[in-house]
Design a protein around this motif. Structure first.
Motif, short mmCIF file in Angstrom:
data_model
loop_
_atom_site.label_atom_id
_atom_site.label_comp_id
_atom_site.label_asym_id
_atom_site.label_seq_id
_atom_site.Cartn_x
_atom_site.Cartn_y
_atom_site.Cartn_z
N PRO A 165 -0.94 6.67 -34.89
CA PRO A 165 -1.88 6.02 -35.90
C PRO A 165 -1.61 4.80 -35.76
CG PRO A 165 -0.44 7.84 -36.89
CD PRO A 165 0.15 7.90 -35.25
N LEU A 166 -0.61 4.18 -35.11
CA LEU A 166 -0.46 2.74 -35.00
C LEU A 166 -1.18 2.42 -33.63
CD1 LEU A 166 0.69 0.02 -35.90
CD2 LEU A 166 2.93 0.53 -34.91
N LEU A 167 -1.01 3.04 -32.65
CA LEU A 167 -1.59 2.90 -31.29
C LEU A 167 -3.20 2.96 -31.57
CD1 LEU A 167 -0.89 2.48 -28.51
CD2 LEU A 167 -1.00 4.82 -28.14
N SER A 168 -3.67 3.85 -32.27
CA SER A 168 -5.20 4.15 -32.53
C SER A 168 -5.53 2.74 -33.19
CB SER A 168 -5.61 5.30 -33.17
OG SER A 168 -5.11 5.30 -34.38
N ARG A 169 -5.05 2.27 -33.91
CA ARG A 169 -5.54 1.06 -34.63
C ARG A 169 -5.10 -0.28 -34.04
NH1 ARG A 169 -4.01 5.17 -37.82
NH2 ARG A 169 -4.96 5.29 -40.04
N SER A 170 -4.61 -0.25 -32.64
CA SER A 170 -4.30 -1.57 -32.05
C SER A 170 -5.16 -1.74 -30.71
CB SER A 170 -2.79 -1.36 -31.80
OG SER A 170 -1.93 -1.10 -32.68
N LEU A 171 -5.19 -2.76 -30.28
CA LEU A 171 -5.76 -3.23 -29.13
C LEU A 171 -4.55 -2.99 -28.02
CD1 LEU A 171 -8.19 -3.98 -27.45
CD2 LEU A 171 -7.73 -6.18 -28.05
N LEU A 172 -4.56 -2.19 -27.05
CA LEU A 172 -3.54 -2.39 -26.39
C LEU A 172 -4.07 -3.06 -24.83
CD1 LEU A 172 -1.00 -1.04 -25.13
CD2 LEU A 172 -2.29 1.07 -24.37
N LEU A 173 -2.85 -4.13 -24.56
CA LEU A 173 -3.33 -4.96 -23.77
C LEU A 173 -2.29 -4.86 -22.73
CD1 LEU A 173 -4.42 -8.17 -25.53
CD2 LEU A 173 -5.77 -6.46 -24.57
N THR A 174 -2.44 -4.48 -21.27
CA THR A 174 -1.66 -4.22 -20.26
C THR A 174 -1.35 -5.49 -19.38
OG1 THR A 174 -2.01 -1.99 -19.97
CG2 THR A 174 -0.76 -2.99 -18.46
N LEU A 175 0.00 -5.96 -19.70
CA LEU A 175 0.08 -7.34 -19.01
C LEU A 175 0.68 -6.88 -17.42
CD1 LEU A 175 0.26 -8.33 -22.08
CD2 LEU A 175 2.08 -9.87 -21.17
N GLN A 176 0.08 -7.67 -16.59
CA GLN A 176 0.35 -7.65 -15.32
C GLN A 176 1.67 -8.39 -14.79
OE1 GLN A 176 -3.17 -8.35 -12.99
NE2 GLN A 176 -4.48 -6.62 -13.94
N ALA A 177 2.42 -8.10 -13.81
CA ALA A 177 3.67 -8.78 -13.15
C ALA A 177 2.95 -10.09 -12.50
CB ALA A 177 4.24 -7.70 -12.13
N LEU A 178 3.77 -11.24 -12.80
CA LEU A 178 3.51 -12.54 -12.20
C LEU A 178 3.49 -12.34 -10.69
CD1 LEU A 178 5.34 -14.65 -14.97
CD2 LEU A 178 2.97 -13.97 -14.69
N THR A 179 2.75 -12.84 -10.17
CA THR A 179 2.50 -12.99 -8.68
C THR A 179 3.41 -14.37 -8.05
OG1 THR A 179 0.90 -14.66 -8.65
CG2 THR A 179 0.24 -12.29 -8.57
N ASP A 180 3.70 -14.40 -6.72
CA ASP A 180 4.62 -15.42 -6.25
C ASP A 180 3.86 -16.78 -6.57
OD1 ASP A 180 6.58 -13.91 -5.54
OD2 ASP A 180 6.19 -13.87 -3.45
N ASP A 181 2.62 -16.64 -6.66
CA ASP A 181 1.91 -17.97 -6.79
C ASP A 181 1.96 -18.43 -8.22
OD1 ASP A 181 0.96 -17.91 -4.00
OD2 ASP A 181 -0.88 -17.12 -4.54
N ASP A 182 1.87 -17.33 -9.17
CA ASP A 182 2.05 -17.72 -10.61
C ASP A 182 3.58 -18.64 -10.72
OD1 ASP A 182 -0.15 -16.35 -11.26
OD2 ASP A 182 0.64 -14.82 -11.53
N LEU A 183 4.46 -17.74 -10.22
CA LEU A 183 5.98 -18.42 -10.23
C LEU A 183 6.08 -19.58 -9.69
CD1 LEU A 183 7.83 -15.08 -10.19
CD2 LEU A 183 7.34 -16.30 -12.40
N ARG A 184 5.44 -19.73 -8.53
CA ARG A 184 5.57 -20.95 -7.71
C ARG A 184 4.99 -22.30 -8.64
NH1 ARG A 184 3.33 -19.36 -3.53
NH2 ARG A 184 5.05 -18.56 -2.30
#
Length: 452
Positions: A165-184
């Motif tokens: 019930p909570l999942l159906s009422r929510s917007l599920l957003l999948t976050l992606q692992a940070l790349t080396d460029d992001d962390l750099r």
């Protein structure tokens, strides 16, 4: 007026007066969406989080958001940015310490803030997967009635850990692992920014590369290691964080594996699939990751026992004996010596011949039983050890195999509904090749087609 959050206010005042006492990862927490690294698929023009920040929840916007992703990629940060950008009341709870009582108190406060001051509340619930079903149920009225904008974070697959019930009422957003460029980019900003190290030390390329390696896509881990290296360099009076200083400060690379999160299942799955694929070196790598992350050795041993039957089976019947002996040894001696036992079992299983014939056989038989293909037990196999059994015809005509040459009696054993069905289809790998020949000879004898 809204009730002041004295603890938050005190923490913010302390941070302003003594910024150096605040962890670098906290000081570098983004204040706007433009400072957030990575997650471009959620933050670009028209993307879900951008709309949530710029347009608010509103009648058409999401009232609940679930952020799913590995540790250290910005779930908590995004929740803070959403609350700051929209000037909403922000309340943070952790499912580790909070219960239904705390959730209801937040909801009551949100209703008062909305009715009394017209101010919306953002409830950030960290590690929602740790909430029980009853605790998650307590959130539903607030989400349905939009008393709060819920932003929940989880490192585990929400389809398994969040109620439907909570999942159906929510917007599920999948976050992606940070790349080396992001962390750099994040590391370089932390070195130069006044909120961070303010240029007090420099970060050579080799030290930066080492930070990227040990971070494993985790921004918090990268900044924590950078702070440790900077502190060590400054204590030595050095103007740069050399690789040697960094290695000394960090001691060793942190393992990219959270035994309480989603990677718990991913790494365990990779271990078993490497064994199934006979890649002994990959299997040992994943075993090492599990051990280094502090995984329960009994959990590892249980997975290995399952693999011995599921993936090796009759191709090497001793594999299960090896796995069971390993599990018993692990229970007796524990870590650190248990690593030796687990390593031996993994090597044995990875290099053993493979067969899933026994596993497929029992599942095929179960499938037929569940489909209703059972039928009565043949009369000659029924129990005849009670008065009146002979009048019912039970046990009549039963052939005792031990009285016959070869110890095999040509008679029907299976019910009529599945008579003649072949569930076990042996492979020709390892010891199972011999069992395949045995099975064919026995089946022929049972059908009365052979005397030898």
């Amino acid at each position: 007026m809204e009730e002041p959050d004295l603890f938050t206010a005190a923490a913010e005042e302390r941070q302003e007066k003594h910024p150096a006492s605040t962890p670098l990862a906290v000081r570098m927490r983004p204040r706007t969406l433009d400072e957030v690294v990575g997650q471009g698929h959620l933050l670009g023009p028209g993307a879900p989080l951008r709309r949530l920040v710029q347009g608010g929840s509103g009648p058409a916007g999401p009232s609940s958001v679930i952020l799913w992703g590995p540790p250290g990629i910005g779930k908590t940060t995004l929740a803070h940015v959403v609350s700051q950008a929209t000037d909403r009341r922000f309340v943070e709870l952790s499912a580790i310490t909070a219960g239904v009582k705390e959730v209801r108190a937040v909801i009551d406060g949100a209703r008062r803030a909305s009715g009394g001051y017209g101010k919306e509340t953002v409830l950030f619930l960290d590690e929602i997967h740790r909430f029980s079903k009853a605790q998650q149920d307590s959130l539903l009225p607030a989400v349905e009635n939009r008393w709060v904008t819920l932003i929940a974070a989880t490192t585990e697959n929400p389809y398994f850990s969040v109620i439907s019930p909570l999942l159906s009422r929510s917007l599920l957003l999948t976050l992606q692992a940070l790349t080396d460029d992001d962390l750099r980019g994040l590391l370089r900003r932390a070195v130069a920014d006044e909120r961070g190290l303010g240029g007090a030390v420099s970060l050579p390329e080799d030290a930066e590369a080492h930070l990227l390696r040990i971070a494993g896509g985790d921004a918090r881990r990268a900044l924590t290691a950078l702070e440790a290296g900077a502190g060590s360099a400054l204590a030595k009076g050095e103007g740069e964080i050399t690789l040697a200083t960094l290695e000394e400060a960090v001691d060793r690379a942190a393992v990219t594996y959270d035994r309480d999160g989603d990677q718990h299942y991913d790494v365990a799955s990779a271990l078993i699939k490497s064994i199934r694929g006979s890649d002994v070196d990959a299997a040992l790598h994943y075993l090492a990751r599990m051990i280094e992350a502090g995984e329960d050795p009994r959990f590892i041993a249980r997975r290995l026992m399952i693999s011995a039957s599921e993936d090796i089976g009759m191709a090497d019947p001793t594999a299960l004996q090896t796995a069971v002996a390993g599990a018993q040894a692990v229970a007796l001696i524990g870590f650190p010596e248990a690593r030796i036992v687990l390593g031996q079992v993994v090597v044995a299983l990875a290099l053993a011949p493979k067969s899933n014939a026994a596993y497929l056989a029992i599942d095929a038989a179960l499938s037929d039983v569940r489909a209703g293909l059972a039928g009565p037990v043949p009369p000659h196999l029924r129990d005849g050890h009670y008065k009146g059994a002979d009048r019912l015809g039970h046990a009549q005509g039963y052939l005792y195999p031990h009285d016959l040459p070869g110890g095999i009696a040509a008679q029907q054993y299976a019910p009529d509904a599945v008579h003649g069905k072949r569930y076990y289809e042996p492979t020709r790998y390892g010891a199972e090749a011999r069992y395949a020949e045995v099975a064919e000879r026995v089946r022929a004898r049972l059908r009365g087609e052979s005397d030898g």
